[in-house]
Design a protein around this motif. Structure first.
Motif, PDB file in Angstrom:
ATOM      1  N   ARG B  75       0.817  -1.216   0.000  1.00 20.15           N
ATOM      2  CA  ARG B  75       0.000   0.000   0.000  1.00 20.15           C
ATOM      3  C   ARG B  75       0.849   1.263   0.000  1.00 20.15           C
ATOM      4  N   ARG B  76       2.149   1.115  -0.141  1.00 16.18           N
ATOM      5  CA  ARG B  76       3.013   2.277   0.072  1.00 16.18           C
ATOM      6  C   ARG B  76       2.793   3.368  -0.946  1.00 16.18           C
ATOM      7  N   ARG B  77       2.627   2.971  -2.196  1.00 14.08           N
ATOM      8  CA  ARG B  77       2.423   3.961  -3.237  1.00 14.08           C
ATOM      9  C   ARG B  77       1.232   4.850  -2.910  1.00 14.08           C
ATOM     10  N   GLU B  78       0.144   4.166  -2.631  1.00 17.50           N
ATOM     11  CA  GLU B  78      -1.066   4.893  -2.256  1.00 17.50           C
ATOM     12  C   GLU B  78      -0.809   5.763  -1.056  1.00 17.50           C
ATOM     13  N   LEU B  80       1.770   7.058   0.183  1.00 17.50           N
ATOM     14  CA  LEU B  80       2.552   8.265  -0.053  1.00 17.50           C
ATOM     15  C   LEU B  80       1.646   9.397  -0.511  1.00 17.50           C
TER      16      LEU B  80
END
Lengths: 716, 155
Positions: B75-78, B80
């Motif tokens: 979920r890191r992209r989101e 961010l």
């Protein structure tokens, strides 16, 4: 032209400024971070530096240092979602202002920022891009289906649900008010074409739709049925489609949550398995050490007995010296072979230390080997019994799923199992089968056959083991024999050495026996119950039960079980404890005896057929009978506490505080959970021909023997 | 009802929820065990907090988002993106810039990433211009005052 260039210059200036600003900001936050990241000490330091008051920093340190004390009570220094009702209380602590602690707590290191998994980078890329371009388009299902919905979509999709619950909650009280706020809220970020819910009741339908589900606002079933305006209908279609999309997202959300939970459970399961293995390993180790300990103590016993102690110069007559030297010997002997902390002289500590030890204290066997040296003095006997107390006790069976098969010995005997017993979970099991005078010994932790005992002349019909290595058996040859299992397992002693003593006075088949520390009580087809002193092997008392015969008992006296194998034994079961004895006989009457006077003190009537099994503890007496029922009696009042029946005759049972375990010649073992008052069964196929004949149960560890000679162990 | 976009716009971060709604979100997180609640529940609460007016609540929201970031690599992209917006709204422009840069680094092609980065940079620019202006005014005032004093002395 000049205006343009000046504008450009302005932008340039702005850019450089912005970079310097960001550097300044960044460095500031970094400084905060460095100063007070994760360590309370650093927080204090930070506190002292940032708020430079009039007081000396040392005093301040002292002051804040005191704040460390009530950590647990006042919750000043760590964050807890449960106690924080708002962001303010969450970040508040004794050391820094909320903004600083926020920056500290929500700092992500550069490494972490850089570490963004790129597995689905491509799909993500396209998706984000597509999303941007698709904003104008109506359909968006495709990319949602490709990968789970985003967290934001999840949020948006769960909002209506929240509103619904809120609505349901407060409908009666202040429904109007909430409605308005949530309505306005919805309108704000989900602008609708129509007015918000002009008529709430209009949404609920009158035409047979479910009450539970509502149509999207603005869609009215009556309107749909009656409208001829294409625009309205198309609008309705749009609204409903949108609603469907949203439901789809909610579904996906729930699905992904389930997946998340599945993964968690899987992980936990793996962890549990690992820990389980650890417990198993430790217990194996414990068993091994206990065995070594036992061997050392046996050696000590031997040396003591024959006065072979080299350090002792004294002769037999000076007991004091012997005692002190044996203590020395004990200490040295138990310390040297067991370096890893199993103190041999810690026997006295064991009693208080282990909660489980108290269970075993009541059953300390004094008679071990005492038949050989009958003149042991009191002190020695005491030492002896302490030494025999186990330090550890297996508990692994508790961690199995109830009803799990722990181990199996298929076809352990050629014929039906007549009786079996084991000393402790994962310990040693002894079993006997029909038409076979041999007793087989099994190791329950290694699942192997470790030895056999021969000596009986006919089928062994009853047996009991203590916690250690003593086994007493009674057979159709009218003999009672006491065995040392350890010698049988070691295999290096002659068969006659394995048998410690033979009690030979009965004139017919032994059908039941029971022993405790000092006494053995046996019941036989010769209509007598004999009480034996385990210290000298003498028959102390003979109880004749033919006087108590009523009904069919007198008739069956002359019908030997040899002629009629299915005839139930006259004394189906008995158990003694100290001076108390309980017998269950063929006439279906339970008698409680006082062994000191040799009289029946109470009779419990109720069973309509022969009693086959019986056990009591300090509160209850449980009996199983051929009349298919199990009765639980209250020992204080003598009244029936509980009773239940099965489809077939109960042949064997055992119980503890939690469970009653019974065999009733069916394919499964019947278990009654006393706490939850629940019946269940365990082990194999209900409809098999291979019936359970005999059960023994200790601390959640169940062993059953079957009609074809199988033996299985279960965790329950 | 409009379609739900994959990612929120900045405007989505404004417009607070009612206290009752927020409380439901909080209870949901607590009922699932606080810090071990599911990602979605925690995000819901976090985003609800970010949407509120109270900066303290917004801070807690951002904190929860960082937890999610730490825990769920997928979920890191989101995250961010959410973090950028959260920090932006909170006025923590330096943090917002860090997140926006990180996001841009991983998603250079993405229009939304570009947009949010541009937005943050613009904001920082105007802020610093404001700061410069303020500084300028201050210097001017100081200069005037000094000049005034000097002039006073000369006479």
């Amino acid at each position: 032209m000049s205006g343009g260039s000046s504008g450009e210059q302005f932008v340039q200036l702005g850019k450089t400024l912005s970079t310097t600003a960001s550097v300044v900001f960044g460095s500031q936050s970094m400084e905060d971070t460095i100063l007070s990241y994760s360590s309370p000490y650093k927080k204090i330091l930070h506190d002292t530096i940032t708020t430079s008051g009039g007081k000396s920093s040392l005093m301040k340190l002292e002051r804040t240092g005191r704040k460390f004390m009530p950590f647990g009570r006042r919750n000043t220094a760590f964050q807890d979602l449960f106690h924080a009702t708002s962001g303010k209380s969450y970040f508040r602590n004794g050391f820094s202002d909320t903004r600083t602690s926020f920056q500290v707590l929500s700092y992500l290191s550069d490494d972490m920022l850089a570490d963004v998994p790129g597995i689905d980078a491509v799909s993500m890329n396209t998706k984000l891009l597509k999303e941007g371009s698709e904003k104008s388009r109506k359909r968006k299902g495709a990319n949602v289906h490709k990968r789970g919905p985003s967290l934001f979509q999840g949020f948006e999709a769960s909002l209506p649900v929240i509103n619904q619950t809120l609505h349901n909650h407060k409908k009666g009280i202040q429904g109007r008010d909430i409605k308005k706020t949530t309505g306005a809220e919805n309108a704000e970020h989900e602008p609708r074409g129509d007015v918000v819910s002009e008529d709430e009741e209009g949404v609920y339908d009158e035409s047979g739709y479910s009450e539970e589900f509502t149509l999207p606002k603005g869609v009215n079933p009556d309107q749909i049925n009656n409208s001829y305006s294409l625009k309205t209908l198309r609008n309705s279609v749009q609204l409903i489609t949108d609603n469907l999309d949203m439901l789809e997202i909610q579904k996906k959300l729930a699905a992904s949550e389930i997946r998340e939970l599945d993964v968690k459970m899987e992980r936990l399961k793996v962890m549990r398995d690992l820990v389980f293995q650890r417990v198993a390993k430790v217990e194996q180790n414990e068993l091994f050490l206990e065995k070594t300990l036992m061997a050392v103590r046996d050696r000590i016993d031997m040396i003591e007995e024959y006065n072979l102690d080299k350090e002792a110069e004294a002769e037999d007559d000076s007991y004091v010296k012997i005692d002190s030297s044996t203590v020395n010997a004990e200490a040295s002997a138990s310390l040297s072979p067991l370096p890893d902390g199993t103190p041999g002289s810690g026997d006295t500590i064991v009693q208080g230390e282990l909660p489980s030890a108290s269970i075993h204290e009541s059953r300390i066997p004094k008679m071990y080997k005492q038949l050989n040296h009958l003149h042991t003095n009191e002190k020695k006997a005491q030492q002896h019994e302490l030494r025999r107390t186990r330090k550890t006790y297996p508990t692994l069976q508790q961690y199995y799923e109830p009803g799990t098969n722990i181990t199996s010995f298929p076809l352990a005997h050629e014929e039906s199992i007549t009786c079996l017993d084991f000393n402790m979970p994962f310990g040693t099991l002894c079993s006997a089968g029909k038409l076979d005078p041999t007793i087989k010994i099994w190791n329950l932790s290694k699942n192997t056959h470790v030895g056999s005992i021969t000596g009986h002349l006919a089928t062994v019909s009853c047996m009991q083991m203590d916690q250690y290595n003593t086994l007493i058996t009674g057979g159709r040859d009218a003999l009672l024999k006491m065995w040392d299992i350890k010698r049988a397992i070691d295999g290096d002693s002659a068969p006659e050495d394995v048998c410690i003593y033979t009690f030979d006075s009965h004139v017919d088949e032994i059908t039941a026996l029971s022993f405790d520390d000092d006494h053995l009580v046996s019941g036989s087809q010769d209509r007598t119950i004999r009480q034996w002193d385990l210290n000298n092997g003498k028959c102390v008392q003979t109880l004749d039960i033919s006087f108590a015969s009523g009904g069919n008992l007198s008739r069956s006296i002359y019908s030997s079980t040899i002629l009629n194998p299915d005839e139930p034994p006259i004394i189906g079961a008995l158990q003694c404890y100290d001076a108390a004895l309980a017998t269950g006989t063929k006439d279906g009457v339970v008698r409680l005896w006082d062994l000191r006077s040799g009289r029946v003190v109470r009779t419990l009537d109720g069973h309509s057929d022969a009693i086959t099994s019986l056990e009591f503890d300090s509160l209850h007496l449980v009996t199983g009978s051929l009349d298919k029922s199990i009765r639980i009696w209250d020992l204080r009042t003598g009244a029936l506490a509980d009773a239940f029946a099965y489809d077939h005759s109960v042949t064997s049972l055992q119980f503890d505080l939690n469970k009653i375990v019974a065999a009733n010649r069916e394919g499964t073992v019947k278990i009654y959970d006393r706490k939850e008052k629940k019946h269940w069964f365990c082990g194999g196929d209900e409809h098999t021909e291979n019936n359970v004949e005999y059960v023994r149960y200790k601390d959640g560890y169940l062993v059953e023997g079957r009609a074809n000679g199988d033996i299985n162990a279960w965790a329950i | 009802m409009p379609q739900i976009n994959y990612l929120p716009t900045v405007e989505d971060a404004y417009g607070p929820l009612s206290d009752a709604q927020l409380d439901i979100l909080r209870q949901q997180v607590l009922s699932e065990g606080g810090d071990i609640a599911s990602i979605q529940s925690r995000f819901n609460y976090a985003w609800g907090l970010i949407k509120s007016h109270d900066p303290e609540n917004q801070r807690l929201g951002v904190k929860l988002l960082t937890d999610i970031y730490k825990e769920s690599p997928m979920r890191r992209r989101e995250s961010l993106y959410y973090l950028t917006i959260g920090c932006y709204k909170l006025g923590e422009y330096s943090m917002a810039k860090r997140y926006a840069d990180a996001l841009y680094l991983h998603e250079p092609e993405n229009s939304q990433a570009q947009a949010v980065k541009a937005m943050v940079e613009k904001k920082i620019q105007t802020e610093s211009v404001k700061g410069i202006a303020l500084l300028g005014v201050g210097i001017a005032a100081l200069a005037t005052a000094a000049g005034f004093v000097l002039r006073q002395r000369k006479r």
